[in-house]
Motif scaffolding. Structure first.
Motif, short mmCIF file in Angstrom:
data_model
loop_
_atom_site.label_atom_id
_atom_site.label_comp_id
_atom_site.label_asym_id
_atom_site.label_seq_id
_atom_site.Cartn_x
_atom_site.Cartn_y
_atom_site.Cartn_z
N UNK A 100 30.54 42.13 32.67
CA UNK A 100 31.42 41.60 33.71
C UNK A 100 30.71 40.52 34.52
N UNK A 101 29.45 40.76 34.87
CA UNK A 101 28.68 39.77 35.63
C UNK A 101 28.54 38.48 34.83
N UNK A 102 28.26 38.62 33.53
CA UNK A 102 28.12 37.43 32.67
C UNK A 102 29.44 36.67 32.58
N UNK A 103 30.56 37.40 32.47
CA UNK A 103 31.87 36.73 32.40
C UNK A 103 32.20 36.03 33.72
N UNK A 104 31.83 36.64 34.83
CA UNK A 104 32.06 35.99 36.13
C UNK A 104 31.26 34.70 36.22
N UNK A 105 29.99 34.76 35.79
CA UNK A 105 29.16 33.56 35.80
C UNK A 105 29.75 32.49 34.89
#
Length: 213
Positions: A100-105
Motif C-alpha cells: 500500500x505504501x509503495x502504491x501511494x508513492x
C-alpha cells in the motif's frame, strides 16, 4: 491399563521441543535463497555498473526496503502457518502495508508528472522481463523455503505454500535490486510485486502436495 496410567506413561516419554529449530531452519533457508539468487543475478545479468552512485539515492533504498518489508511480512506469515494451531493474526497486515505504501508513492509520482510521462514511468524499459526475471531468480529461494516449511508441521498447506512462495519472491527481488535499472516507484510497485506473486501462486498450487507430512 487404565486411561490415566496410559496418559502418564506417554507423557513421561516425551522430549522437550527445541525452540531454536524453527528460526534456525528459516535462517538457513533465507541465507541459501538470497545467496543463490544473488549469484544467479550476478552471473547471468550482472550487477549494475553505477551501483556505487545509485546507493546514495533515497529511491534506491525505498525500492530495496519495499522488497525487504514484503519479505519480512511474508516471513512472519510463513512462520505462523508452519505451526499447527497458530493464528496468522496481524501477519497479513505486515504483507499488505508495504504494498500500500509503495502504491501511494507511485500514485504521488504519477499525479505530479505530465500526462505523457505517466505510461513511461509505469512501464519503464524492462516491464516485459522484470517480473519474469524475479520469478526465475526465486526458484532456488522457493526450494529453500519449502524445505524450511516442510520440516515444521503446517496444516493449512495451500496458504503456507503461498506464503513461502511470496517470501521466495521477495528474496529474489532483493537480489534483483542490485541489477535493475528501473528506479521509478510506479514501475517497481507493480512489476516487482507481480514477479513476487508468481512464486506465491505456484506455492499455493504445490503446497498441498509438497508440504504434506
Amino acid at each position: 491399563m487404565k486411561t490415566d496410567d496410559l496418559i502418564s506413561l506417554l507423557a513421561s516419554q516425551t522430549t522437550p521441543v527445541d525452540r531454536r529449530v524453527p528460526p534456525w531452519r528459516f535462517a538457513v533457508a533465507i541465507l541459501i535463497g538470497l545467496s543463490s539468487a544473488t549469484v544467479l543475478m550476478a552471473v547471468f545479468l550482472g550487477i549494475r555498473p553505477d551501483l556505487g552512485e545509485v546507493v546514495s539515492m533515497p529511491v534506491f533504498w525505498f525500492r530495496l526496503g519495499f522488497a525487504v518489508a514484503l519479505g519480512g511480512g511474508a516471513l512472519l506469515v510463513t512462520l505462523r502457518l508452519s505451526r499447527p494451531g497458530v493464528s496468522v493474526g496481524a501477519g497479513w497486515t505486515a504483507v499488505v502495508i508495504p504494498a500500500v505504501i509503495a502504491w501511494i508513492a507511485a500514485g504521488i509520482v504519477l499525479a505530479g508528472s505530465d500526462v505523457d510521462a505517466r505510461v513511461p514511468l509505469l512501464l519503464g524499459h524492462t516491464w516485459k522481463v522484470c517480473s519474469i526475471i524475479i520469478a526465475v531468480l526465486s526458484i532456488p529461494p522457493f526450494a529453500a523455503m519449502l524445505w524450511a516449511v516442510r520440516g515444521m508441521a503446517p496444516v493449512r498447506l495451500r496458504l503456507a505454500g503461498a506464503a513461502a512462495g511470496l517470501l521466495a519472491g521477495a528474496t529474489s527481488a532483493v537480489a534483483y535490486c542490485l541489477h535493475c535499472p528501473e528506479m521509478a516507484p510506479p514501475f517497481w510497485s507493480v512489476w516487482y510485486l507481480l514477479g513476487m506473486l508468481v512464486p506465491a501462486a505456484l506455492g499455493a498450487l504445490l503446497g498441498p502436495r509438497v508440504l504434506r507430512w
